[in-house]
Design a protein around this motif. Structure first.
Motif, PDB file in Angstrom:
ATOM      1  N   LEU A 325      39.212  26.132  44.274  1.00 22.30           N
ATOM      2  CA  LEU A 325      38.726  27.440  43.836  1.00 22.30           C
ATOM      3  C   LEU A 325      38.852  27.556  42.316  1.00 22.30           C
ATOM      4  CD1 LEU A 325      40.350  29.704  46.565  1.00 22.30           C
ATOM      5  CD2 LEU A 325      37.942  29.103  46.375  1.00 22.30           C
ATOM      6  N   ARG A 330      39.127  35.076  38.659  1.00 30.20           N
ATOM      7  CA  ARG A 330      39.870  35.400  39.880  1.00 30.20           C
ATOM      8  C   ARG A 330      40.586  36.734  39.721  1.00 30.20           C
ATOM      9  NH1 ARG A 330      43.987  31.036  42.254  1.00 30.20           N
ATOM     10  NH2 ARG A 330      42.037  29.850  42.177  1.00 30.20           N
ATOM     11  N   PHE A 334      42.812  39.291  44.680  1.00 35.49           N
ATOM     12  CA  PHE A 334      42.307  38.237  45.560  1.00 35.49           C
ATOM     13  C   PHE A 334      43.433  37.727  46.461  1.00 35.49           C
ATOM     14  CE2 PHE A 334      41.484  33.642  46.296  1.00 35.49           C
ATOM     15  CZ  PHE A 334      40.350  33.780  47.085  1.00 35.49           C
ATOM     16  N   SER A 426      38.531  41.842  47.805  1.00 35.70           N
ATOM     17  CA  SER A 426      38.132  40.776  46.879  1.00 35.70           C
ATOM     18  C   SER A 426      38.004  39.465  47.645  1.00 35.70           C
ATOM     19  CB  SER A 426      39.174  40.630  45.760  1.00 35.70           C
ATOM     20  OG  SER A 426      39.250  41.819  44.989  1.00 35.70           O
ATOM     21  N   TYR A 427      36.917  38.737  47.378  1.00 35.88           N
ATOM     22  CA  TYR A 427      36.701  37.474  48.077  1.00 35.88           C
ATOM     23  C   TYR A 427      35.938  36.520  47.167  1.00 35.88           C
ATOM     24  CZ  TYR A 427      31.845  38.971  48.880  1.00 35.88           C
ATOM     25  OH  TYR A 427      30.543  39.369  48.714  1.00 35.88           O
ATOM     26  N   PHE A 428      35.991  35.257  47.532  1.00 32.10           N
ATOM     27  CA  PHE A 428      35.235  34.248  46.796  1.00 32.10           C
ATOM     28  C   PHE A 428      33.971  33.931  47.565  1.00 32.10           C
ATOM     29  CE2 PHE A 428      34.099  29.840  45.772  1.00 32.10           C
ATOM     30  CZ  PHE A 428      33.998  29.932  44.372  1.00 32.10           C
ATOM     31  N   THR A 434      31.246  32.464  42.896  1.00 33.02           N
ATOM     32  CA  THR A 434      31.913  33.466  42.058  1.00 33.02           C
ATOM     33  C   THR A 434      32.751  34.396  42.930  1.00 33.02           C
ATOM     34  OG1 THR A 434      30.010  34.970  42.231  1.00 33.02           O
ATOM     35  CG2 THR A 434      30.056  33.433  40.348  1.00 33.02           C
ATOM     36  N   TYR A 435      33.679  35.096  42.262  1.00 30.81           N
ATOM     37  CA  TYR A 435      34.491  36.093  42.950  1.00 30.81           C
ATOM     38  C   TYR A 435      33.730  37.413  43.005  1.00 30.81           C
ATOM     39  CZ  TYR A 435      38.367  32.834  42.515  1.00 30.81           C
ATOM     40  OH  TYR A 435      39.185  31.731  42.603  1.00 30.81           O
ATOM     41  N   LYS A 436      33.784  38.067  44.146  1.00 26.05           N
ATOM     42  CA  LYS A 436      33.103  39.343  44.329  1.00 26.05           C
ATOM     43  C   LYS A 436      34.030  40.325  45.025  1.00 26.05           C
ATOM     44  CE  LYS A 436      28.364  37.542  44.611  1.00 26.05           C
ATOM     45  NZ  LYS A 436      27.120  37.470  45.433  1.00 26.05           N
ATOM     46  N   THR A 437      33.592  41.580  45.054  1.00 27.78           N
ATOM     47  CA  THR A 437      34.349  42.629  45.730  1.00 27.78           C
ATOM     48  C   THR A 437      33.417  43.365  46.670  1.00 27.78           C
ATOM     49  OG1 THR A 437      35.869  42.906  43.882  1.00 27.78           O
ATOM     50  CG2 THR A 437      35.739  44.703  45.483  1.00 27.78           C
TER      51      THR A 437
END
Length: 646
Positions: A325, A330, A334, A426-428, A434-437
């Protein structure tokens, strides 16, 4: 008189001679017995108690296939005072399963020319099942064994491990839900065995399960009453496999398939080595018989259906590309969620007073496998924690299809709360890298203020919905009533209490309510503790209802066999207190035999289930050509079983 006297004196002298002869014979017999015991004593004294100790290893075959198991023995002679061997040298080259150990003692006595010899042999045998991890010429190393405190080493054994070859009748396939993943992202492995010939037994070997590169989970299996399932032993664990049919390379096969969830623990190209299935198959097939008729059951009549041949079938090998990851971007919130996540929420009730409980359900979806997915602490949701009280306890999530549902009780802190704020996750995102919410939508709620107890309410002078907050009142509490009756002397005793219905209710109501509640709770607990008994008692009634519905319907052929098979599995599962969806005719026969059910009833039930399986999966519908007669036969077999189990 003299003659008479002479005769009387002669008798005792003859008896004395006979008695002397018997005494001599008895003495000779005792001397013979003493001689035998003396010989035994001499032999025992001359017997050498110390027997030479030897330790050796042996295998049942010196040539095997990769993935084929074989028995390995450690044989100790000369003593049975042994300690468990250290088999760690074997575990680098083999999967090792301990099968147990037993004494190997014997003695014999022989008498030659009056000389007795006694021989006593003592020993011990350890047995293991080994499965090779690599192919080629392999040496089974020496193993140290302690015997009577001394250490002995076994002999090393050379073993030829050959590469197994796929056959036309048996094929094994593995597939992954995706070919690449990130560390911590679940990937589902599906294993399917294609079976084109009747088999008697089998053993699956999966070297992958010993890999330190993955964590392994078993996806939840949602059973279908119209399908058949089996519990299969793989190493130290079990999986639930589903039976079906499929076409491969233009040929129809019966199939057994199961799934494993893999969670990679490191980056790189991770290999998934070949799995193998070792099975024994008959040389031919029988028409109208399911491939699994003898697969999961004993042959009760001791008859072979042809020459047996053993096969070792390899699968394809796979690899999984795993990436780490990224650290860039980040978020602090997360918590390891990887995949294309979606989150939603619902609440009930939404019209409450301050402090009333609200049940909040949060639903997660996205990854292929959700078994190891958890919901981050709701206390870390700042806005939600500001306006709501959130207890630390939360029920475990429940998987529902491709979603996982979490339930939490929350309580509004004041009447100014207008909504349950969005809950962020929050997740990848593996698609974009990319990291998103993701967030839930806000949930509108109506929160009413709780009633405040005021000084006016407590004093009792005036009434009003809301007054000033409770405060000290110097004039005291006003009387509820005025007049001379207030100061009238009123005596109170047991008789006066018994004359009042209110006092009677106050005295005897609580004990009566307690005993009534105690009785209800006790009865409920007994029902809950004996739920299996309740289901067993109603099993035949439910079976009759299902069979009547089947008889009145229009099902025929394979569908009729599936319906009757499902009804019989449910009945037998409830009656025998076992999961019904995975029952086979062989399972039922073994369980009923253990309960001393007569052979006639066992054969009747086995025949019904065998006909259902043959019709549902092998295309032989002839036993079910007459629907009413077929259903009646199943009902009669169940009623005969009920009479014997009562």
């Amino acid at each position: 008189m003299a003659g008479t006297f002479g005769n009387r004196s002669k008798g005792p002298r003859g008896a004395g001679r006979a008695r002397t002869s018997r005494t001599t014979a008895i003495a000779a017999a005792f001397r013979g017995i003493a001689a035998v015991f003396a010989a035994l004593a001499v032999a025992a004294a001359s017997y050498a108690a110390a027997q030479e100790i030897s330790v050796r290893a042996a295998v049942e075959s010196e040539s095997v296939y990769m993935g084929q198991s074989f028995v390995y023995q450690i044989q100790v002679e000369g003593s049975d005072e042994v300690s468990q061997p250290d088999i760690s040298p074997l575990q680098q080259l083999f999967t090792v399963e301990y099968l147990g150990g037993s004494s190997n003692n014997s003695q014999s006595i022989s008498i030659v020319n009056g000389r007795m010899e006694r021989q006593v042999r003592r020993g011990y045998v350890f047995q293991y099942r080994l499965t090779p991890r690599t192919k080629g010429d392999v040496t089974i190393p020496a193993v140290a064994v302690k015997v009577k405190g001394q250490t002995f080493n076994t002999n090393a054994i050379r073993l030829g491990v050959n590469q197994p070859v796929e056959t036309e009748d048996f094929k094994l396939r593995m597939s992954l839900s995706r070919g690449s993943a990130y560390i911590g992202e679940p990937v589902v492995l599906t294993v399917t065995w294609y079976i084109g010939r009747d088999v008697e037994d089998f053993r699956i070997t999966m070297p992958l399960l010993d890999s330190p590169d993955f964590e392994f989970y078993d996806p939840e299996v949602k059973t279908d009453p119209n399908k058949q399932y089996y519990r299969i032993q793989i190493g130290a664990s079990q999986v639930i496999a589903e039976k079906g049919t499929a076409t491969l390379d233009g040929r129809a096969f019966a199939t057994i398939s199961f799934k494993k969830a893999l969670v990679p623990k490191r980056a790189g190209t991770l290999s998934i080595p070949q799995s193998t299935i070792e099975c024994a198959a008959v040389s031919g097939t029988l028409r109208g018989r399911d491939f699994f008729d003898d697969f999961f059951r004993d042959n009760f009549f001791g008859m072979r259906r042809g020459a047996m041949q053993r096969y070792v079938v390899p699968s394809n090998a796979l690899s999984l590309s795993v990436r780490d990851l990224p650290r860039e971007g980040r978020p602090a919130s997360f918590a390891g969620h990887i995949g294309d996540y979606k989150i939603s929420a619902s609440a009930t009730p939404t019209d409450v007073s301050v402090g009333d409980p609200i049940t909040l359900k949060i639903i997660l979806s996205g990854p292929d496998y959700l078994g190891n997915v958890d919901l981050p602490r709701l206390q870390d949701q700042t806005e939600l924690n500001t306006y709501f009280k959130i207890p630390d306890e939360r029920a475990d999530g429940k998987i529902a299809g491709r979603t996982k549902v979490f339930t939490q009780t929350i309580r509004a802190k004041n009447e100014n709360v207008k909504e349950i704020p969005p809950i962020a996750l929050s997740y990848f995102d593996t698609k974009s890298g990319t990291y998103k919410t993701a967030s839930t939508s806000p949930i509108p709620v109506t929160v009413r203020a709780t009633r405040v107890v005021t000084a006016v309410d407590a004093e009792g002078i005036a009434a009003g919905p809301l007054g000033s907050p409770l405060e000290s009142w110097k004039e005291g509490i006003a009387y509820n009533y005025e007049g001379a009756a207030v100061l009238e002397s009123r005596t109170f005793g047991l008789l006066s209490a018994l004359e009042s219905p209110l006092w009677l209710a106050a005295l005897f109501g609580p004990p009566a309510a307690f005993f009534a509640l105690f009785g209800v709770v006790t009865a409920r607990r007994r029902r809950e503790e004996n739920i299996e008994g309740v289901r067993a008692r109603g099993a035949l009634r439910r079976l009759r209802a299902r069979l009547d519905a089947i008889r009145k319907g229009d099902a025929s052929g394979a569908r009729l066999c599936e319906l009757v098979l499902g009804a019989m599995r449910e009945y037998l599962g409830d009656r025998l207190a076992v999961p019904g969806a995975t029952l086979t005719a062989g399972d039922v026969a073994r369980m009923l035999a253990a309960r001393n059910v007569s052979a006639a009833v066992v054969d009747a039930l086995r025949g019904i289930m065998g006909s259902c399986e043959a019709g549902a999966y092998a295309g032989d519908h002839s036993p079910a050509a007459d629907r009413e007669a077929f259903v009646a036969k199943a009902r009669d077999a169940a009623e005969r079983l009920e009479k014997e189990l009562r």
